[in-house]
Design an enzyme around this catalytic site. Structure first.
Site, PDB file in Angstrom:
ATOM      1  N   HIS A  58     -40.842 -27.371  -9.055  1.00 24.82           N
ATOM      2  CA  HIS A  58     -41.605 -28.452  -9.929  1.00 24.82           C
ATOM      3  C   HIS A  58     -40.408 -29.389 -10.753  1.00 24.82           C
ATOM      4  O   HIS A  58     -40.135 -30.412 -10.584  1.00 24.82           O
ATOM      5  CB  HIS A  58     -42.682 -27.934 -10.927  1.00 24.82           C
ATOM      6  CG  HIS A  58     -43.484 -27.249 -10.305  1.00 24.82           C
ATOM      7  ND1 HIS A  58     -44.334 -26.491 -10.822  1.00 24.82           N
ATOM      8  CD2 HIS A  58     -43.825 -27.259  -8.857  1.00 24.82           C
ATOM      9  CE1 HIS A  58     -45.233 -25.822 -10.088  1.00 24.82           C
ATOM     10  NE2 HIS A  58     -44.961 -26.196  -8.920  1.00 24.82           N
ATOM     11  N   HIS A 216     -50.662 -31.871  -5.667  1.00 20.71           N
ATOM     12  CA  HIS A 216     -49.551 -30.648  -6.213  1.00 20.71           C
ATOM     13  C   HIS A 216     -48.950 -30.214  -4.940  1.00 20.71           C
ATOM     14  O   HIS A 216     -47.584 -29.934  -5.136  1.00 20.71           O
ATOM     15  CB  HIS A 216     -50.251 -29.511  -6.895  1.00 20.71           C
ATOM     16  CG  HIS A 216     -49.330 -28.693  -7.400  1.00 20.71           C
ATOM     17  ND1 HIS A 216     -48.735 -28.877  -8.564  1.00 20.71           N
ATOM     18  CD2 HIS A 216     -48.757 -27.469  -6.772  1.00 20.71           C
ATOM     19  CE1 HIS A 216     -47.768 -27.845  -8.607  1.00 20.71           C
ATOM     20  NE2 HIS A 216     -47.935 -27.148  -7.687  1.00 20.71           N
ATOM     21  N   ASP A 220     -44.900 -29.891  -4.377  1.00 22.14           N
ATOM     22  CA  ASP A 220     -44.065 -28.858  -4.014  1.00 22.14           C
ATOM     23  C   ASP A 220     -43.296 -29.049  -2.705  1.00 22.14           C
ATOM     24  O   ASP A 220     -41.884 -28.604  -2.726  1.00 22.14           O
ATOM     25  CB  ASP A 220     -44.957 -27.592  -3.601  1.00 22.14           C
ATOM     26  CG  ASP A 220     -45.629 -26.712  -4.895  1.00 22.14           C
ATOM     27  OD1 ASP A 220     -45.092 -27.035  -5.931  1.00 22.14           O
ATOM     28  OD2 ASP A 220     -46.729 -26.267  -4.440  1.00 22.14           O
ATOM     29  N   HIS A 243     -44.770 -23.260   0.968  1.00 24.55           N
ATOM     30  CA  HIS A 243     -43.262 -23.208   0.676  1.00 24.55           C
ATOM     31  C   HIS A 243     -42.384 -22.485   1.847  1.00 24.55           C
ATOM     32  O   HIS A 243     -41.498 -22.808   2.106  1.00 24.55           O
ATOM     33  CB  HIS A 243     -43.003 -22.197  -0.551  1.00 24.55           C
ATOM     34  CG  HIS A 243     -43.397 -22.899  -2.068  1.00 24.55           C
ATOM     35  ND1 HIS A 243     -42.892 -23.935  -2.280  1.00 24.55           N
ATOM     36  CD2 HIS A 243     -44.305 -22.588  -2.813  1.00 24.55           C
ATOM     37  CE1 HIS A 243     -43.624 -24.529  -3.611  1.00 24.55           C
ATOM     38  NE2 HIS A 243     -44.383 -23.296  -3.670  1.00 24.55           N
TER      39      HIS A 243
END
Ligand code: ZN
Length: 264
Positions: A58, A216, A220, A243
């Site tokens: 973030h 969000h 990421d 991720h």
């Protein structure tokens, strides 16, 4: 967020060309895709000497979103604080500190041909484009949450308004699994949107933005892709991004020297 430890981060100006460098005690780690050592629930960087810093994504996204290229980041507690689960407090802090412009031209990574990776039903691709856009779709139907596809384009859309405030999210049905595996030890309703099995947030305040979970995910992705160390000119598409997939696509990209060019 993950360790449950108290942690602190201080971000200071750095010389032109320094890049984004984390310091942990006397050790340091460059924010770079090849220093990513773990991608379970967050992005973790490791130095050659074994120092680690978790949950960098973030903060990294806030730096990318504000075009901040050179900073020193001191980390205490092994993890970047989760704050409210979004990047908005980093953005506000950097904006109020002021940003000095000293690069006439920033190094840019331009994609020359499509690179795609697949992991069962999940996939991610980077393709040639005129700007950096992110186009994603997720499937949380098994958890009861219906989401629409979401797109963000740096050439047209506003990072600070549309992406930075989007918070970390999770599912009530996962809490037991996370606790058992010592994950998300610092998670609370102050830093995470928690959806019940009907897809409704249990947080009193509800959602900040429409489609906040996918916004969000875009946050990421921006943080993870910033680990190229360059501005990016590419179209990013993904079904069920993570991720791990974000790091895999960068490794696939840098393994194929014909797939990109660095332009000054
Ligand atoms: Zn996140």
């Amino acid at each position: 967020m993950h360790s449950g430890n108290h942690c602190r981060v201080s971000v200071s100006p750095a010389k032109k060309g320094n890049g984004i460098v984390f310091s942990i005690g006397k050790d340091s780690i460059r924010a770079s895709f090849d220093r990513i050592s773990d991608t379970i629930m967050c992005t973790k960087l490791s130095s050659v000497n074994g120092s680690v810093v978790s949950t960098v994504e973030h903060l990294a996204a806030a730096l990318y979103g504000l075009e901040i290229t050179d900073v020193k980041i001191k980390v205490e507690g092994g993890e970047v604080p989760i704050l409210d689960g979004s990047a908005i407090q980093f953005v506000e802090a950097f904006t109020s500190a002021g940003i000095e412009k000293f690069h006439d031209i920033i190094q840019t990574l331009r994609i020359k041909k499509t690179i795609k990776i697949q992991d069962e039903e999940r996939w991610t691709s980077l393709s040639p484009a005129d700007s950096f856009s992110i186009n994603i779709e997720c499937d949380f139907m098994a958890k009861g949450l219906k989401t629409d596809p979401f797109s963000f384009d740096f050439a047209k859309d506003d990072f600070t308004e549309e992406i930075a405030p989007a918070r970390t999210f999770g599912f009530f049905s996962d809490i037991e699994f996370l606790r058992k595996n010592n994950l998300a030890a610092g998670a609370s309703l102050d830093n995470t949107i928690v959806f019940d099995n009907k897809g409704l947030p249990i947080n009193k305040e509800g959602l900040r933005l429409s489609n906040e979970p996918l916004r969000h995910k875009v946050l990421d992705i921006i943080g993870d892709l910033s680990m190229t160390g360059s501005r990016i000119i590419a179209r990013f598409d993904s079904f069920c991004p993570s991720h791990r997939m974000n790091n895999m696509i960068l490794k696939a990209l840098f393994a194929d020297k014909d797939s990109f060019e660095l332009v000054d």
